[in-house]
Design an enzyme around this catalytic site. Structure first.
Site, PDB file in Angstrom:
ATOM      1  N   GLU A 195       0.637  -1.034   0.023  1.00 36.83           N
ATOM      2  CA  GLU A 195       0.060   0.011   0.172  1.00 36.83           C
ATOM      3  C   GLU A 195       0.987   1.322   0.119  1.00 36.83           C
ATOM      4  OE1 GLU A 195      -3.208  -0.223  -0.218  1.00 36.83           O
ATOM      5  OE2 GLU A 195      -3.505  -2.128   0.052  1.00 36.83           O
ATOM      6  N   CYS A 219      -2.527   9.540   2.504  1.00 34.73           N
ATOM      7  CA  CYS A 219      -2.002   9.055   0.961  1.00 34.73           C
ATOM      8  C   CYS A 219      -3.183   9.317   0.096  1.00 34.73           C
ATOM      9  CB  CYS A 219      -1.831   7.450   1.457  1.00 34.73           C
ATOM     10  SG  CYS A 219      -3.596   6.643   1.909  1.00 34.73           S
TER      11      CYS A 219
HETATM   12  P1  NAD Z   1       7.048   4.857   7.583  1.00 38.07           P
HETATM   13  O1  NAD Z   1       8.333   5.720   7.483  1.00 38.07           O
HETATM   14  O2  NAD Z   1       6.335   5.237   8.843  1.00 38.07           O
HETATM   15  O3  NAD Z   1       7.397   3.454   7.347  1.00 38.07           O
HETATM   16  C1  NAD Z   1       6.521   2.470   7.160  1.00 38.07           C
HETATM   17  C2  NAD Z   1       6.992   1.235   8.067  1.00 38.07           C
HETATM   18  O4  NAD Z   1       8.226   0.572   7.398  1.00 38.07           O
HETATM   19  C3  NAD Z   1       7.336   1.663   9.465  1.00 38.07           C
HETATM   20  O5  NAD Z   1       6.803   0.572  10.212  1.00 38.07           O
HETATM   21  C4  NAD Z   1       8.762   1.554   9.494  1.00 38.07           C
HETATM   22  O6  NAD Z   1       9.266   1.386  10.659  1.00 38.07           O
HETATM   23  C5  NAD Z   1       9.060   0.608   8.429  1.00 38.07           C
HETATM   24  N1  NAD Z   1      10.464   0.484   7.879  1.00 38.07           N
HETATM   25  C6  NAD Z   1      11.161   1.540   7.454  1.00 38.07           C
HETATM   26  N2  NAD Z   1      12.250   1.373   7.026  1.00 38.07           N
HETATM   27  C7  NAD Z   1      12.580  -0.054   6.968  1.00 38.07           C
HETATM   28  C8  NAD Z   1      13.426  -0.993   6.589  1.00 38.07           C
HETATM   29  N3  NAD Z   1      14.645  -0.746   6.392  1.00 38.07           N
HETATM   30  N4  NAD Z   1      12.965  -2.307   6.482  1.00 38.07           N
HETATM   31  C9  NAD Z   1      11.969  -2.626   7.041  1.00 38.07           C
HETATM   32  N5  NAD Z   1      10.765  -1.924   7.555  1.00 38.07           N
HETATM   33  C10 NAD Z   1      11.165  -0.394   7.455  1.00 38.07           C
HETATM   34  O7  NAD Z   1       6.255   5.340   6.491  1.00 38.07           O
HETATM   35  P2  NAD Z   1       6.591   6.452   5.482  1.00 38.07           P
HETATM   36  O8  NAD Z   1       7.138   5.720   4.430  1.00 38.07           O
HETATM   37  O9  NAD Z   1       6.896   7.673   5.704  1.00 38.07           O
HETATM   38  O10 NAD Z   1       5.130   6.473   4.971  1.00 38.07           O
HETATM   39  C11 NAD Z   1       4.634   7.724   4.104  1.00 38.07           C
HETATM   40  C12 NAD Z   1       4.199   7.091   2.821  1.00 38.07           C
HETATM   41  O11 NAD Z   1       3.551   6.125   2.840  1.00 38.07           O
HETATM   42  C13 NAD Z   1       3.610   8.125   1.957  1.00 38.07           C
HETATM   43  O12 NAD Z   1       4.148   7.951   0.559  1.00 38.07           O
HETATM   44  C14 NAD Z   1       2.093   7.699   1.903  1.00 38.07           C
HETATM   45  O13 NAD Z   1       1.512   8.149   0.718  1.00 38.07           O
HETATM   46  C15 NAD Z   1       2.157   6.229   2.091  1.00 38.07           C
HETATM   47  N6  NAD Z   1       0.968   5.926   2.441  1.00 38.07           N
HETATM   48  C16 NAD Z   1       0.230   4.879   1.916  1.00 38.07           C
HETATM   49  C17 NAD Z   1      -0.839   4.401   2.268  1.00 38.07           C
HETATM   50  C18 NAD Z   1      -1.954   3.614   1.486  1.00 38.07           C
HETATM   51  O14 NAD Z   1      -2.771   3.089   2.232  1.00 38.07           O
HETATM   52  N7  NAD Z   1      -1.422   3.144   0.453  1.00 38.07           N
HETATM   53  C19 NAD Z   1      -1.204   4.860   3.651  1.00 38.07           C
HETATM   54  C20 NAD Z   1      -0.519   5.663   4.252  1.00 38.07           C
HETATM   55  C21 NAD Z   1       0.870   6.150   3.831  1.00 38.07           C
END
Ligand code: NAD
Length: 461
Positions: free
Chosen positions: A218, A252
């Site tokens: 997602e 998002c």
């Molecule tokens: P985030 O930084 O919170 O990361 C998401 C998860 O991945 C966290 O639990 C984090 O700890 C984990 N993570 C980070 N680095 C990692 C690694 N090297 N290995 C394994 N796991 C790791 O989230 P973000 O990326 O800042 O979120 C924002 C993005 O998410 C935006 O692009 C947004 O559009 C997208 N988003 C999508 C949806 C959807 O439903 N499609 C919903 C919310 C956010």
């Protein structure tokens, strides 16, 4: 229940084997236990509502109404929906049989994947952890949940609630950042479910490929909001403002930017500005969420270049960015190069609808597309020209609030679906089952074939 179901310091292989043992015990698969667990979760969320609201306020300065509506109420509604439908969805689906296997009975069964990893982001830290978790538990899986380290207060309360609600091993919360996440990716989960940005999403896709298991991604992207000549701005602007500035644009599926006919651009900007002044005030904005951290705060401000209309005043100490409109944005501006994920709205003018659509179609496919027009043929034309995970006509974000609709992206915005039935289907797989009976066979393919082929070709065509 026992504290060990929440393991805060990570020993990923212990976490996994713990979850696997529970899975192998068969208790996660019992329909009665799945329903009972969902009921316990519903009760716990209701009784912890105030603590959850406080955690969301601490992590993201979320206004209570936004937090309650989009996180607590949303999740409670989804639990109730699952409780109502789960028996029906879990029933095997009886199907017909080709005549040459008669007599037989065939059905499609839904089976749990096993031990699943769910990694959640920070922007709706409760909803985006629990919505997939509800589907996973309802499907009969055991779950390891990795909430985002950027929303630590919510992660802590999630860990507490889930350890109270679930037996050890049924659901395990692993708190921590990228190190904890990447250690979990080494474990042989049966399904990976990731919500977040593209870069980390790729790591989950690679892990799933290594373990040869399914992955649901997602992801994000720039969701366009396109207005045509005939729109009623008095109706469209409040809908866009509500969708864009809810949670300070950190949604998002929020409209990332607006495309308006040149002839309407000034009027659109004036009405948007006036509404923003009215709702958020002209000082420090009231009821506007904070930006999650310093680096996102700086990143969002750095894309505000060229003409900028700022409504109110920023408050750097609490990371509040006053709403901004970029009234003359161009396709190559910094604000148009990456997902904004903040309270800033670029407004790009266009003169030819098909040219605008061609530009949109050339961008990575977004999670959602918003089109505003009074003409149905124009709306369908826009939807047909630009691929996206979902579409909402004459409003924004509403499609994502409907549990009867699947949620997810396409192409760069992700793969796989969840929410309601789509979630149940994603967290289960279909097993084809045929039963035959102890009666004489009419059709058996056993040599020597003799004239059988000629007869078969006549009868079976
Ligand atoms: P985030 O930084 O919170 O990361 C998401 C998860 O991945 C966290 O639990 C984090 O700890 C984990 N993570 C980070 N680095 C990692 C690694 N090297 N290995 C394994 N796991 C790791 O989230 P973000 O990326 O800042 O979120 C924002 C993005 O998410 C935006 O692009 C947004 O559009 C997208 N988003 C999508 C949806 C959807 O439903 N499609 C919903 C919310 C956010």
């Amino acid at each position: 229940m026992d504290e060990t179901s929440t393991i805060l310091a990570t020993d990923p292989s212990t976490v996994h084997s713990h979850a696997k043992a529970f899975w192998e015990s068969g208790r996660a698969g019992s329909l009665d236990e799945r329903l009972a667990a969902l009921t316990r979760l519903e009760t716990a969320l209701s009784s912890e509502t105030d603590a959850i609201l406080a955690a969301l306020a601490a992590d993201l300065g979320k206004p209570g109404l936004e937090a309650w509506l989009s996180e607590i109420h949303f999740v409670l509604t989804e639990i109730r929906f699952f409780r109502k439908k789960l028996r029906q969805w879990s029933r095997p689906l009886r199907v017909g049989n080709p005549f040459f296997i008669f007599p037989a009975r065939s059905e499609i069964r839904r089976e749990a994947h096993g031990v699943v990893l769910i990694a959640a982001p920070w922007n709706y830290p409760l909803q985006l952890s629990l919505s997939p978790l509800i589907a996973a538990v309802a499907g009969g899986n055991t779950v390891v949940l990795k909430p985002s380290e950027l929303a630590p207060a919510t992660a802590a309360i999630l860990a507490k609630i889930l350890s109270d609600v679930f037996e050890p091993g049924h659901v395990t919360v692993v708190c921590g950042g990228p190190d904890a996440g990447s250690a979990l990716l080494e474990q042989p989960f049966d399904l990976f479910f990731y919500t977040g940005g593209e870069r980390v999403g790729r790591l989950y896709a690679e892990a799933a490929a290594r373990h040869f298991v399914p992955v649901i991604l997602e992801l994000g992207g720039k969701c366009p909001c396109l207005l045509t000549d005939d729109v009623d701005l008095d109706l469209a602007v409040p809908r866009i403002v509500s969708a864009k500035w809810f949670n300070a644009g950190q949604t998002c599926v929020a409209p990332d930017f607006v495309l308006v006919p040149e002839s309407k651009r000034e009027a659109f900007v004036a009405k948007t500005r006036s509404l923003l002044e009215q709702v958020y005030g002209t000082g420090t904005p009231r009821d506007l969420a904070a930006i999650v951290n310093e680096s996102h705060y700086e990143r969002i401000l750095s894309v505000c270049q060229g003409d900028v209309v700022t409504v109110g005043e920023d408050d750097a100490s609490s990371r509040i960015i006053a709403p901004r409109i970029l009234p003359n944005a161009g396709w190559d501006d910094p604000s148009m190069r990456e997902e904004i994920f903040g309270p800033v709205l670029p407004v790009v003018g266009y003169t030819d609808l098909d040219e605008a659509l061609a530009r949109l179609a050339a961008q990575p496919a977004p999670l959602a597309l918003y089109a505003f027009s009074r003409d149905s043929a124009t709306l369908e034309h826009i939807a047909g020209a630009v691929r996206s995970g979902s579409v909402c006509f004459n409003d924004a974000v509403k499609q994502a609030m409907n549990l009867a609709l699947p949620f997810g992206g396409v192409g760069a915005s992700g793969m796989g679906r969840y929410r309601g039935r789509a979630g149940f289907e994603s967290f289960t797989w279909t097993r084809a089952v045929t039963r035959r009976y102890w009666v004489k066979d009419f059709f058996l393919t056993l040599p020597p074939y003799g004239q059988t082929l000629a007869r078969m070709r006549r009868w079976m065509k």
